[in-house]
Design an enzyme around this catalytic site. Structure first.
Site, PDB file in Angstrom:
ATOM      1  N   TYR A 144      25.773  93.675  98.387  1.00  0.00           N
ATOM      2  CA  TYR A 144      25.944  92.518  97.488  1.00  0.00           C
ATOM      3  C   TYR A 144      26.897  91.481  98.078  1.00  0.00           C
ATOM      4  CZ  TYR A 144      23.740  95.193  93.677  1.00  0.00           C
ATOM      5  OH  TYR A 144      22.872  95.905  92.891  1.00  0.00           O
ATOM      6  N   LYS A 191      22.357 107.589 101.354  1.00  0.00           N
ATOM      7  CA  LYS A 191      21.069 107.714 102.046  1.00  0.00           C
ATOM      8  C   LYS A 191      21.392 107.933 103.517  1.00  0.00           C
ATOM      9  CE  LYS A 191      16.534 107.466 101.904  1.00  0.00           C
ATOM     10  NZ  LYS A 191      15.682 108.432 101.212  1.00  0.00           N
ATOM     11  N   ASP A 223      17.561 109.036  96.467  1.00  0.00           N
ATOM     12  CA  ASP A 223      16.258 109.265  95.829  1.00  0.00           C
ATOM     13  C   ASP A 223      16.255 110.594  95.071  1.00  0.00           C
ATOM     14  OD1 ASP A 223      16.530 110.313  98.378  1.00  0.00           O
ATOM     15  OD2 ASP A 223      14.542 109.744  99.088  1.00  0.00           O
ATOM     16  N   ASP A 247      24.828 100.667  90.864  1.00  0.00           N
ATOM     17  CA  ASP A 247      24.231  99.711  89.931  1.00  0.00           C
ATOM     18  C   ASP A 247      22.910 100.266  89.383  1.00  0.00           C
ATOM     19  OD1 ASP A 247      23.646  97.434  88.526  1.00  0.00           O
ATOM     20  OD2 ASP A 247      23.397  96.125  90.255  1.00  0.00           O
ATOM     21  N   ASP A 251      21.968 102.217  85.351  1.00  0.00           N
ATOM     22  CA  ASP A 251      20.950 101.780  84.380  1.00  0.00           C
ATOM     23  C   ASP A 251      19.976 102.923  84.096  1.00  0.00           C
ATOM     24  OD1 ASP A 251      22.074  99.186  84.510  1.00  0.00           O
ATOM     25  OD2 ASP A 251      20.113  98.230  84.344  1.00  0.00           O
TER      26      ASP A 251
HETATM   27  C1  LIG Z   1      25.963  90.903  89.414  1.00  0.00           C
HETATM   28  C2  LIG Z   1      25.303  92.249  89.312  1.00  0.00           C
HETATM   29  C3  LIG Z   1      25.444  93.041  90.522  1.00  0.00           C
HETATM   30  C4  LIG Z   1      25.806  92.920  88.100  1.00  0.00           C
HETATM   31  C5  LIG Z   1      25.192  94.202  87.728  1.00  0.00           C
HETATM   32  O1  LIG Z   1      24.005  94.408  87.618  1.00  0.00           O
HETATM   33  C6  LIG Z   1      26.102  95.248  87.408  1.00  0.00           C
HETATM   34  O2  LIG Z   1      27.262  95.183  87.756  1.00  0.00           O
HETATM   35  O3  LIG Z   1      25.671  96.237  86.790  1.00  0.00           O
HETATM   36 MG   LIG Z   2      23.556  96.407  86.766  1.00  0.00          MG
END
Ligand SMILES: CC(C)CC(=O)C(=O)O
Ligand SMILES: [Mg+2]
Ligand SMILES: NC(=O)C1=CN([C@@H]2O[C@H](COP(=O)(O)OP(=O)(O)OC[C@H]3O[C@@H](n4cnc5c(N)ncnc54)[C@H](O)[C@@H]3O)[C@@H](O)[C@H]2O)C=CC1
Length: 374
Positions: A144, A191, A223, A247, A251
């Site tokens: 990032y 990885k 993975d 990240d 999720d």
């Molecule tokens: C700006 C992104 C990398 C933010 C994001 O998806 C997160 O930190 O979960």
């Molecule tokens: Mg995120």
């Protein structure tokens, strides 16, 4: 305690959910006799519209000069923001820049199931029940943040992934220390069969691990980790990983709990601390009073914990648990709900304030005012 809190509501559902977190913190300040001073500032698409930049100087200065930052969410959903060739005019870039400027190299994301929410997850109860782990995500390095380019023909792009030993070492210590206060287990996710940066991560983590002989260390490829998260999430205690993998995996992990609207995060490092939900700005829900504010309220509880206000944080968690137990939840957790963002936030702050005149009814029309709760 006196705390000056910079509040950055941002875009989409950010202002609605952060308001509920603020209400919870205000209620805590009343009950425990603290002085919390909130100061709002612009970030994201709203900041671009008003000032021409996603992270105005004024906002950054405020964050650097307050005790702590409470962030909502950024991003408006309109591709004119996300795809702007000028990075200063991209909402996500504001979040990255803020993390870098505040030295927030460590991001802690707790994933825990609520006993009364098992039915909300698409996963089987016997798999998810009792899940309780933390993702330690490196937050200011990796792909990032390193060099990016697009050639003149606009048909070839690169994103470089770079990590130094120092960047890996500092978050690894924090992850091991966290494991020592929990179940003494660190799972490093990488990885390393493909990536040079991952091989460096493994070497450095193994070196740091010698300082923590009481902590079990194992490694998983990302993975495999993604698969194991849904097959056997209870195996994890502390997951340590780089920026991109953390990240994505967090999720995914939210599906275990029932909704991404439940998960919060704490970021800290060399200068300040910042608290925010792990979800993004869910622009489709903006202004509809349907977004789950719990992630944002949990981020407020994590803020309190960060300042050693343990009892206060406990009360916020208790209020959230009661809201869930009594089904005072938003659409994502109960498709037939009659409660919205505001009502859930109101329930939580009223619970904290110990009000006995609540007139809440659950979805079975049973009175669940405070007097029947305690
Ligand atoms: C700006 C992104 C990398 C933010 C994001 O998806 C997160 O930190 O979960
Ligand atoms: Mg995120
Ligand atoms: N930290 C931030 O605020 C960041 C925001 N963004 C921006 O966010 C915008 C939306 O991104 P998406 O990929 O749609 O992710 P998102 O997290 O906003 O939404 C994905 C889905 O998760 C659910 N969800 C998220 N938050 C929820 C909540 N509080 N209550 C109930 N359900 C919830 C909804 O079903 C939603 O459709 C984009 O414009 C993106 O650029 C991007 C990066 C960082």
């Amino acid at each position: 305690m006196n705390l000056k809190i910079a509040v950055l509501p941002g875009d989409g559902i950010g202002p609605e959910v952060v308001l509920q977190a603020k209400k919870a913190l205000y209620a805590i300040s009343v009950m425990f006799d603290h002085e919390f001073i909130f100061e709002d500032a612009l970030i994201g698409a709203v900041a671009i519209d008003k000032t021409g930049t996603a992270l105005p100087e004024q906002t950054l200065n405020l964050c650097l000069n307050t005790d702590v930052v409470l962030l909502g969410t950024v991003g408006d959903g309109d591709p004119k923001y996300d795809n702007n060739p000028d990075a200063q005019k991209r909402p996500s870039q504001a979040v990255l820049k803020l993390r870098k400027e505040l030295g927030l190299f460590a991001n802690k994301r707790p994933i825990k199931t609520y006993a009364t929410l098992m039915h909300s997850s698409p996963l089987k109860r016997e798999i998810i029940e009792g899940t309780d782990f933390i993702i330690f995500r490196e937050l200011t390095g990796g792909i990032y943040f390193s060099d990016k380019s697009l050639n003149d023909e606009k048909n070839k792009a690169t994103d470089v992934c770079e990590y130094s030993e120092e960047e890996i070492t500092r978050i690894t210590h924090l992850a091991f220390q966290a494991a020592q206060k929990r179940r003494n287990k660190v799972t490093m996710v990488d990885k390393a069969n493909v990536l040079e940066t991952s091989r460096l991560w493994r070497n450095v983590v193994q070196k740091v691990a010698y300082d923590y002989p009481d902590v079990e260390l194992n490694f998983l490829f990302v993975d495999t980790a993604a698969m194991q998260l849904v097959l056997n999430p209870r195996q994890f205690d502390v997951i340590l990983t780089e920026n991109l993998f953390g990240d994505i995996l967090s999720d995914e992990a939210s599906a275990i709990t029932g909704s991404i609207g439940l998960l919060a995060s704490a970021s800290f490092g060399t200068k300040k601390a910042l608290f925010e939900p792990i979800h993004k700005s869910f622009p489709q829900a903006k202004g509809k009073n349907i977004a789950n504010p719990i992630a944002s309220i949990v981020s407020a509880a994590m803020l309190l914990e960060h300042f050693g206000l343990t009892e206060e944080a406990k009360l916020v968690h208790e209020a959230i648990e009661k809201a869930i137990e009594y089904n005072v939840v938003t659409l994502d957790l109960n498709p037939g709900t009659s409660f919205g963002t505001n009502e859930v936030g109101e329930f939580v702050s009223n619970f904290i304030l110990n009000k006995d005149d609540l007139m809440y009814f659950n979805n079975d029309n049973v009175h669940i005012g405070q007097s029947t709760i305690v």
